[in-house]
Design an enzyme around this catalytic site. Structure first.
Site, PDB file in Angstrom:
ATOM      1  N   CYS A   1      54.646   3.170  59.991  1.00 43.53           N
ATOM      2  CA  CYS A   1      55.626   3.228  61.069  1.00 43.53           C
ATOM      3  C   CYS A   1      56.935   2.577  60.624  1.00 43.53           C
ATOM      4  O   CYS A   1      56.962   1.758  59.717  1.00 43.53           O
ATOM      5  CB  CYS A   1      55.096   2.527  62.307  1.00 43.53           C
TER       6      CYS A   1
ATOM      7  N   ARG B   1      58.323   7.243  55.188  1.00 40.55           N
ATOM      8  CA  ARG B   1      57.148   6.413  55.400  1.00 40.55           C
ATOM      9  C   ARG B   1      56.006   7.194  56.042  1.00 40.55           C
ATOM     10  O   ARG B   1      54.860   6.764  56.003  1.00 40.55           O
ATOM     11  CB  ARG B   1      57.505   5.207  56.269  1.00 40.55           C
TER      12      ARG B   1
ATOM     13  N   TRP C   1      53.309   6.418  63.255  1.00 39.35           N
ATOM     14  CA  TRP C   1      52.201   7.133  62.617  1.00 39.35           C
ATOM     15  C   TRP C   1      50.942   6.757  63.385  1.00 39.35           C
ATOM     16  O   TRP C   1      50.587   5.584  63.485  1.00 39.35           O
ATOM     17  CB  TRP C   1      52.088   6.712  61.155  1.00 39.35           C
TER      18      TRP C   1
ATOM     19  N   ASN D   1      55.091  -2.453  64.483  1.00 39.36           N
ATOM     20  CA  ASN D   1      54.360  -1.961  63.310  1.00 39.36           C
ATOM     21  C   ASN D   1      53.136  -2.836  63.114  1.00 39.36           C
ATOM     22  O   ASN D   1      53.224  -4.067  63.236  1.00 39.36           O
ATOM     23  CB  ASN D   1      55.214  -2.043  62.043  1.00 39.36           C
ATOM     24  N   GLY D   2      52.009  -2.217  62.777  1.00 38.07           N
ATOM     25  CA  GLY D   2      50.812  -2.994  62.506  1.00 38.07           C
ATOM     26  C   GLY D   2      49.658  -2.602  63.398  1.00 38.07           C
ATOM     27  O   GLY D   2      49.674  -1.564  64.067  1.00 38.07           O
TER      28      GLY D   2
ATOM     29  N   GLU E   1      44.972  11.814  38.752  1.00 40.22           N
ATOM     30  CA  GLU E   1      46.306  11.803  39.355  1.00 40.22           C
ATOM     31  C   GLU E   1      46.820  13.224  39.562  1.00 40.22           C
ATOM     32  O   GLU E   1      47.430  13.531  40.596  1.00 40.22           O
ATOM     33  CB  GLU E   1      47.266  11.003  38.469  1.00 40.22           C
TER      34      GLU E   1
ATOM     35  N   LYS F   1      47.837  14.815  43.214  1.00 47.16           N
ATOM     36  CA  LYS F   1      49.136  15.407  43.522  1.00 47.16           C
ATOM     37  C   LYS F   1      48.971  16.804  44.106  1.00 47.16           C
ATOM     38  O   LYS F   1      49.631  17.167  45.077  1.00 47.16           O
ATOM     39  CB  LYS F   1      50.003  15.480  42.258  1.00 47.16           C
TER      40      LYS F   1
ATOM     41  N   GLU G   1      47.538  16.600  47.649  1.00 44.20           N
ATOM     42  CA  GLU G   1      48.461  15.957  48.580  1.00 44.20           C
ATOM     43  C   GLU G   1      49.502  16.923  49.129  1.00 44.20           C
ATOM     44  O   GLU G   1      49.778  16.925  50.336  1.00 44.20           O
ATOM     45  CB  GLU G   1      49.208  14.807  47.884  1.00 44.20           C
TER      46      GLU G   1
ATOM     47  N   HIS H   1      26.898  18.220  34.235  1.00 45.13           N
ATOM     48  CA  HIS H   1      26.166  17.411  35.210  1.00 45.13           C
ATOM     49  C   HIS H   1      26.529  17.781  36.646  1.00 45.13           C
ATOM     50  O   HIS H   1      26.399  16.949  37.548  1.00 45.13           O
ATOM     51  CB  HIS H   1      26.419  15.924  34.948  1.00 45.13           C
TER      52      HIS H   1
ATOM     53  N   LYS I   1      53.954   7.325  53.418  1.00 44.46           N
ATOM     54  CA  LYS I   1      54.397   6.794  52.137  1.00 44.46           C
ATOM     55  C   LYS I   1      53.851   5.402  51.882  1.00 44.46           C
ATOM     56  O   LYS I   1      53.348   5.101  50.806  1.00 44.46           O
ATOM     57  CB  LYS I   1      55.928   6.767  52.090  1.00 44.46           C
TER      58      LYS I   1
END
Length: 608
Positions: free
Chosen positions: A2, A27, A75, A100-101, A482, A486, A489, A505, A603
């Site tokens: 947020c 964010r 958010w 926020n939090g 990674e 990406k 995402e 396997h 973010k």
């Protein structure tokens, strides 16, 4: 996650609030809102679901203006994305608040306040704070004392900004576990979650310490610590420019940030290597003492930063340093065995990642030698609370999918490895060789970026795909992880990464003509084994998309390959990351997704 913005001035602050919210979009959020005091000292509030642009249309239609206001991007945590759950929250006409939090005891507080007659219109934990403050104000008219008393009843992490018609010439803010900064002007002052929101109006900032409460008026800022004592906090001038957060000629922030990597890698190396030597003093005055004693390393991180830590584990073990790497959200909730003389290393782009920060705070009592953070934000909590900070100097990273922050984290980790290798007897000649390879890294990345058009063409093969498999061995397994992250995402293609040797396997059962397999092929001792694994893929009809060193003889049929120029082994994982970033970007463009703000993601993850 947020974002908070607030301002009190002798001019209309609404445009400043809206610009601040726009700058905090990176964010991640699902709704936005603003509350101001009008000329009659009444609270005017406008909220909307969706983008800040939708909120701006509502504000423009209402001709909203004021010299005092607060704003927020939310958010969703408690309660679905909906206008009723968007901030600011109010308690009648008494207070308006942004937060926020996470308030962990909100359910108990909500029950108590409901019994007192307060009516709740949202499912959020934030509305509880607004009603709690209104309840305290009924018996404690002093605004600052009331906020301190109300906040003492909260359990959790929070940054709060409050305005009230009872005190129309001030904002009050308080910080406990979530970041908050104050931007200083002349005849005006501002508050925000981070400096980027306020760069158009000031370069001078105060970063509140844990537990600080601040009274913010047009002409002064008074700060009180968690004991209620008035204190002075350092005023810092930010080196970040307002234009550094603009897209410029690029279509998306992510693409801009990919192409910034040669410059930010060079910046991260600046002043730290010179004439074939590592300039270790650049790490900070406490670093030498810590590194001299370091026998083991624990790396704690989340997401992309975790992948950077996994690469570093290979590097550290090559020079004889035992290293473990863990996801912060798992590490913080288990009993940890700490070997003697273990350095605790955290990695975070924002420096405010909640789980990583909590892990650092918990580590203080677990017998670690000391703490070092690798971070991109100088004023962040991780930097301020660690013994040593190794800054990555990537500049603002706006795209949710991390690119330049990751590559500069790897560069910083490479510097740390060199420092520890010197303590394990690395020769001067070997140091010079590795330093020169780092010095060449920005140019090598520039050469990779020249493959952008070819990678764009390769991406066309993914337009109709729904799944992908990334393979790697050694330090390239985390790079495969990674790459898969990406792709998932920003394109929403389901992607997994496996060590190439694990194909038999289980993952081989997934391989068919609809399963593209992506692999980096550096010229290293595991090359022949990886090519053997890829033969297994081709035998099952899998499509291969390869990025190989120019020395590599692949010896396969029916594959797509882009050849990279001769890459130094010590920095190869950093270089090979770049084409995977570009591939993900161009696939996402074909899929038509929101590249910079992918769905459901934020973010900076500043809550658990």
């Amino acid at each position: 996650m947020c974002g908070i913005v607030g301002g009190i001035a002798q001019r209309d602050v609404v445009p400043i609030l809206m610009e601040g919210l726009k700058r905090l979009e990176y964010r991640g959020y699902d709704s936005a809102g603003v509350a101001v005091l009008d000329e009659r000292q009444h609270i005017q509030r406008i909220r909307s679901v969706g983008k800040v642009a939708a909120l701006k249309d509502l504000i423009d239609g209402a001709a909203l203006s004021s010299s005092l206001g607060i704003a927020h991007t939310r958010w969703a945590t408690h309660g679905m994305p909906a206008e009723r759950n968007a901030h600011p929250h109010m308690s009648g006409e008494r207070v308006a608040i942004v937060h926020n939090g996470i308030i962990e005891n909100y359910a108990d507080l909500r029950q108590d306040l409901s019994a007192k007659g307060f009516t709740f219109t949202s499912e959020t934990d934030t509305e509880v704070i607004a009603h709690l403050l209104a309840d305290v104000l009924a018996s404690e008219p002093d605004f600052i004392k009331a906020i301190r008393k109300a906040s003492s009843k909260l359990v959790g992490a929070y940054a709060l900004a409050v305005v009230s018609p009872d005190d129309p010439d001030q904002m009050v803010v308080i910080r406990a576990g979530s970041p908050l900064v104050i931007g200083l002007g002349v005849g005006e002052n501002f508050i925000a979650s981070d400096v980027f929101a306020l760069l158009p109006v000031t370069q001078r900032f105060i970063f509140l310490d844990e537990g600080d409460l601040a009274h913010v008026s047009r002409d002064e800022v008074r700060i009180f610590d968690d004991q209620g004592r008035q204190v002075e906090r350092e005023v810092r001038t930010s080196r970040v420019s307002a234009s550094s957060a603009e897209k410029g000629p690029y279509r998306h922030y992510m693409l801009k940030e990919i192409f910034e990597q040669p410059a930010v890698i060079a910046e991260t190396l600046e002043g730290r290597i010179h004439k074939g030597k590592l300039l270790e003093d650049s790490f900070g005055f406490e670093a030498k003492q810590l590194l001299d004693k370091t026998q083991n390393v624990h790396i704690i991180a989340c997401g992309t930063s975790y992948h950077a830590g996994l690469v570093a584990r290979y590097w550290l073990e090559e020079v004889g340093i035992h290293c473990s790497v863990e996801v912060a959200s798992e590490f913080r909730y288990r009993q940890v065995v700490v070997p003697e003389n273990t350095l605790f290393v955290t990695i975070s782009q924002s420096g405010e990642t909640a789980d990583t920060l909590a892990a650092l705070r918990g580590a203080e009592t677990q017998g670690y030698l000391g703490s070092l953070t690798i971070c991109n934000v100088p004023e962040s909590s991780l930097v301020r609370e660690s013994n040593v900070a190794l800054m990555t100097r990537a500049g603002p990273e706006i795209g949710v999918a991390s690119t330049k922050a990751f590559s500069t984290q790897l560069v910083a980790l490479r510097l740390l490895v060199l420092a520890l290798a010197k303590r394990r007897g690395m020769s001067t000649e070997r140091e010079r060789e590795l330093v020169e390879e780092l010095h060449a890294l920005p140019r090598q990345v520039e050469v990779i970026l020249e493959l952008n058009d070819a990678i764009k063409e390769m991406a066309n093969a993914f337009a109709e795909k729904n799944h992908a498999l990334f393979l790697g061995r050694g330090s390239f397994y985390p790079i495969a992880m990674e790459g898969a992250l990406k792709l998932k995402e920003i394109s929403y293609i389901h992607a997994e990464a496996y060590p190439a040797g694990e194909l038999k396997h289980g993952p081989l059962a997934l391989v068919d003509a609809e399963m593209p397999v992506i692999c980096a092929l550096p010229d290293d001792p595991l090359l022949e084994k990886v090519i053997s694994n890829l033969q297994e893929v081709r035998a099952r009809g899998g499509e291969l998309f390869l990025f190989s060193d120019q020395k590599v003889k692949i010896g396969l049929d029916r594959f797509q390959n882009l050849t990279l120029s001769d890459i130094y082994p010590s920095t190869a994982p950093i270089v090979y990351t770049v084409p995977l970033q570009l591939l993900s970007y161009h696939v996402a463009i074909l899929k038509g997704t929101d590249v910079d703000q992918p769905r459901n993601l934020a973010k900076s993850v500043t809550v658990e």
